[in-house]
Design a protein around this motif. Structure first.
Motif, PDB file in Angstrom:
ATOM      1  N   ASN A  47       0.822  -1.205   0.000  1.00 35.38           N
ATOM      2  CA  ASN A  47       0.000   0.000   0.000  1.00 35.38           C
ATOM      3  C   ASN A  47       0.856   1.254   0.000  1.00 35.38           C
ATOM      4  N   GLN A  48       1.960   1.211   0.735  1.00 36.63           N
ATOM      5  CA  GLN A  48       2.877   2.347   0.746  1.00 36.63           C
ATOM      6  C   GLN A  48       3.450   2.601  -0.642  1.00 36.63           C
ATOM      7  N   CYS A  49       3.827   1.520  -1.329  1.00 37.16           N
ATOM      8  CA  CYS A  49       4.369   1.631  -2.691  1.00 37.16           C
ATOM      9  C   CYS A  49       3.345   2.251  -3.634  1.00 37.16           C
ATOM     10  N   LYS A  50       2.091   1.794  -3.527  1.00 35.34           N
ATOM     11  CA  LYS A  50       1.046   2.322  -4.394  1.00 35.34           C
ATOM     12  C   LYS A  50       0.848   3.816  -4.165  1.00 35.34           C
ATOM     13  N   VAL A  51       0.831   4.209  -2.904  1.00 35.41           N
ATOM     14  CA  VAL A  51       0.631   5.622  -2.569  1.00 35.41           C
ATOM     15  C   VAL A  51       1.807   6.457  -3.047  1.00 35.41           C
ATOM     16  N   THR A  52       3.030   5.962  -2.814  1.00 36.14           N
ATOM     17  CA  THR A  52       4.229   6.718  -3.191  1.00 36.14           C
ATOM     18  C   THR A  52       4.328   6.886  -4.699  1.00 36.14           C
ATOM     19  N   PHE A  53       4.081   5.801  -5.449  1.00 34.08           N
ATOM     20  CA  PHE A  53       4.143   5.894  -6.905  1.00 34.08           C
ATOM     21  C   PHE A  53       2.993   6.746  -7.455  1.00 34.08           C
ATOM     22  N   PHE A  54       1.846   6.712  -6.788  1.00 32.94           N
ATOM     23  CA  PHE A  54       0.733   7.573  -7.195  1.00 32.94           C
ATOM     24  C   PHE A  54       1.130   9.036  -7.039  1.00 32.94           C
ATOM     25  N   LYS A  55       1.748   9.350  -5.912  1.00 32.29           N
ATOM     26  CA  LYS A  55       2.199  10.721  -5.674  1.00 32.29           C
ATOM     27  C   LYS A  55       3.252  11.134  -6.687  1.00 32.29           C
ATOM     28  N   PHE A  56       4.161  10.206  -7.007  1.00 32.99           N
ATOM     29  CA  PHE A  56       5.217  10.557  -7.944  1.00 32.99           C
ATOM     30  C   PHE A  56       4.675  10.733  -9.361  1.00 32.99           C
ATOM     31  N   ARG A  57       3.691   9.910  -9.729  1.00 32.39           N
ATOM     32  CA  ARG A  57       3.084  10.058 -11.056  1.00 32.39           C
ATOM     33  C   ARG A  57       2.386  11.406 -11.207  1.00 32.39           C
ATOM     34  N   HIS A  58       1.997  11.994 -10.090  1.00 33.05           N
ATOM     35  CA  HIS A  58       1.322  13.286 -10.124  1.00 33.05           C
ATOM     36  C   HIS A  58       2.254  14.420  -9.668  1.00 33.05           C
ATOM     37  N   PHE A  59       3.544  14.121  -9.637  1.00 34.20           N
ATOM     38  CA  PHE A  59       4.544  15.116  -9.248  1.00 34.20           C
ATOM     39  C   PHE A  59       4.892  15.948 -10.481  1.00 34.20           C
ATOM     40  N   VAL A  60       4.282  17.117 -10.599  1.00 31.67           N
ATOM     41  CA  VAL A  60       4.361  17.930 -11.817  1.00 31.67           C
ATOM     42  C   VAL A  60       5.791  18.313 -12.155  1.00 31.67           C
ATOM     43  N   LEU A  61       6.592  18.569 -11.145  1.00 30.83           N
ATOM     44  CA  LEU A  61       7.966  19.000 -11.380  1.00 30.83           C
ATOM     45  C   LEU A  61       8.761  17.962 -12.176  1.00 30.83           C
ATOM     46  N   PHE A  62       8.448  16.690 -11.988  1.00 29.78           N
ATOM     47  CA  PHE A  62       9.148  15.642 -12.730  1.00 29.78           C
ATOM     48  C   PHE A  62       8.874  15.773 -14.231  1.00 29.78           C
ATOM     49  N   TYR A  63       7.632  16.042 -14.599  1.00 29.77           N
ATOM     50  CA  TYR A  63       7.282  16.172 -16.005  1.00 29.77           C
ATOM     51  C   TYR A  63       7.883  17.449 -16.614  1.00 29.77           C
ATOM     52  N   ILE A  64       8.005  18.484 -15.793  1.00 36.09           N
ATOM     53  CA  ILE A  64       8.684  19.695 -16.263  1.00 36.09           C
ATOM     54  C   ILE A  64      10.149  19.393 -16.548  1.00 36.09           C
ATOM     55  N   ALA A  65      10.771  18.597 -15.655  1.00 34.40           N
ATOM     56  CA  ALA A  65      12.166  18.210 -15.853  1.00 34.40           C
ATOM     57  C   ALA A  65      12.331  17.363 -17.108  1.00 34.40           C
ATOM     58  N   VAL A  66      11.378  16.474 -17.358  1.00 39.74           N
ATOM     59  CA  VAL A  66      11.429  15.657 -18.581  1.00 39.74           C
ATOM     60  C   VAL A  66      11.364  16.552 -19.816  1.00 39.74           C
ATOM     61  N   LEU A  67      10.471  17.536 -19.809  1.00 41.18           N
ATOM     62  CA  LEU A  67      10.363  18.463 -20.939  1.00 41.18           C
ATOM     63  C   LEU A  67      11.644  19.263 -21.118  1.00 41.18           C
ATOM     64  N   CYS A  68      12.269  19.651 -20.007  1.00 41.87           N
ATOM     65  CA  CYS A  68      13.552  20.365 -20.084  1.00 41.87           C
ATOM     66  C   CYS A  68      14.617  19.492 -20.724  1.00 41.87           C
ATOM     67  N   MET A  69      14.646  18.210 -20.339  1.00 40.43           N
ATOM     68  CA  MET A  69      15.609  17.276 -20.912  1.00 40.43           C
ATOM     69  C   MET A  69      15.372  17.103 -22.413  1.00 40.43           C
ATOM     70  N   VAL A  70      14.122  16.997 -22.791  1.00 36.78           N
ATOM     71  CA  VAL A  70      13.790  16.841 -24.215  1.00 36.78           C
ATOM     72  C   VAL A  70      14.217  18.075 -24.994  1.00 36.78           C
ATOM     73  N   GLY A  71      13.869  19.248 -24.482  1.00 37.13           N
ATOM     74  CA  GLY A  71      14.217  20.488 -25.169  1.00 37.13           C
ATOM     75  C   GLY A  71      15.718  20.706 -25.275  1.00 37.13           C
ATOM     76  N   CYS A  72      16.406  20.531 -24.129  1.00 35.66           N
ATOM     77  CA  CYS A  72      17.864  20.717 -24.121  1.00 35.66           C
ATOM     78  C   CYS A  72      18.549  19.677 -25.001  1.00 35.66           C
ATOM     79  N   GLY A  73      18.105  18.433 -24.890  1.00 31.20           N
ATOM     80  CA  GLY A  73      18.732  17.354 -25.651  1.00 31.20           C
ATOM     81  C   GLY A  73      18.559  17.519 -27.147  1.00 31.20           C
ATOM     82  N   PHE A  74      17.334  17.779 -27.575  1.00 29.67           N
ATOM     83  CA  PHE A  74      17.074  17.892 -29.009  1.00 29.67           C
ATOM     84  C   PHE A  74      17.819  19.081 -29.604  1.00 29.67           C
ATOM     85  N   SER A  75      17.762  20.219 -28.931  1.00 24.54           N
ATOM     86  CA  SER A  75      18.442  21.408 -29.455  1.00 24.54           C
ATOM     87  C   SER A  75      19.958  21.223 -29.462  1.00 24.54           C
TER      88      SER A  75
END
Length: 232
Positions: free
Chosen positions: A3-31
């Protein structure tokens, strides 16, 4: 713990900053691949070989880890879990999983984006990937997990999001970027702060061993520190 794992991964999947970081990586990498690497090398393989060991943006992974874990201290989530009777080992373990994975994801999103940028400009011609490259990627995964486990230890020592973020990001920039300009040699190149530079067994084997040792020592040390710490 499930149950702890489910809650933690649920929180991480909704951690907006992670997706912003992914977009930064995509933008920086591609350029970076499209504008600079494509003029230096012609094939996607050589672009991959150049950036696979690039540590210049690892501070973003440290930022994500420190922010995500530090927030659970600041908002007393960890305090509530301990109060409910969860063991400190389970509290630590379920948080290690997403942050170790996040470092791997961010790095290889960056690598893939650079390769995509080069391919978009130069096409997919040139040298092909080898079996040894798979082992190379696995070794770098272990090194990234080792680095993330060190950042986790720093965060659990700080036990506050602002301090953890400041120290973790500064530490990563110094250890993974600045230190490489002053400390050359086999020892530094085998640490988790300097990703494996090629796919030869002479590089991958010791780097993998050091990475595994770093993971075990860091997680064990974090647990020992956390077990004796009073959580308010």
């Amino acid at each position: 713990m499930c149950n702890q794992c489910k809650v933690t991964f649920f929180k991480f999947r909704h951690f907006v900053l992670f997706y912003i970081a992914v977009l930064c990586m995509v933008g920086c990498g591609f350029s970076y691949g499209f504008v600079r690497i494509s003029d230096i090398v012609g094939s996607v393989y050589y672009a991959f070989s150049i950036v696979n060991s690039d540590t210049s943006l690892l501070f973003l992974a440290a930022l994500i880890t420190a922010w995500f874990l530090g927030s659970d201290f600041s908002n007393r989530t960890i305090h509530h879990e301990i109060t409910l009777g969860y063991s400190r080992w389970s509290v630590l373990f379920v948080r290690e999983l997403p942050v170790l994975l996040s470092g791997v994801i961010l790095h290889f999103v960056y690598v893939f984006s650079v390769v995509l940028g080069v391919a978009y400009k130069n096409g997919f011609s040139g040298a092909v990937f080898e079996t040894a490259d798979i082992l190379w990627c696995i070794t770098i995964m272990l090194q990234l997990m080792g680095l993330q486990s060190v950042i986790t230890m720093i965060t659990f020592i700080c036990a506050k999001a602002p301090a953890a973020i400041a120290i973790s990001v500064s530490f990563t920039i110094i250890a993974c970027n600045m230190l490489s300009n002053f400390w050359d040699g086999t020892f530094y190149e085998m640490t988790v702060f300097c990703l494996a530079g090629d796919n030869t067994s002479a590089t991958l084997l010791p780097a993998s061993i050091v990475a595994v040792i770093t993971i075990v020592v860091s997680i064990s040390s974090t647990y020992l520190i956390f077990r004796k710490r009073e959580i308010k």
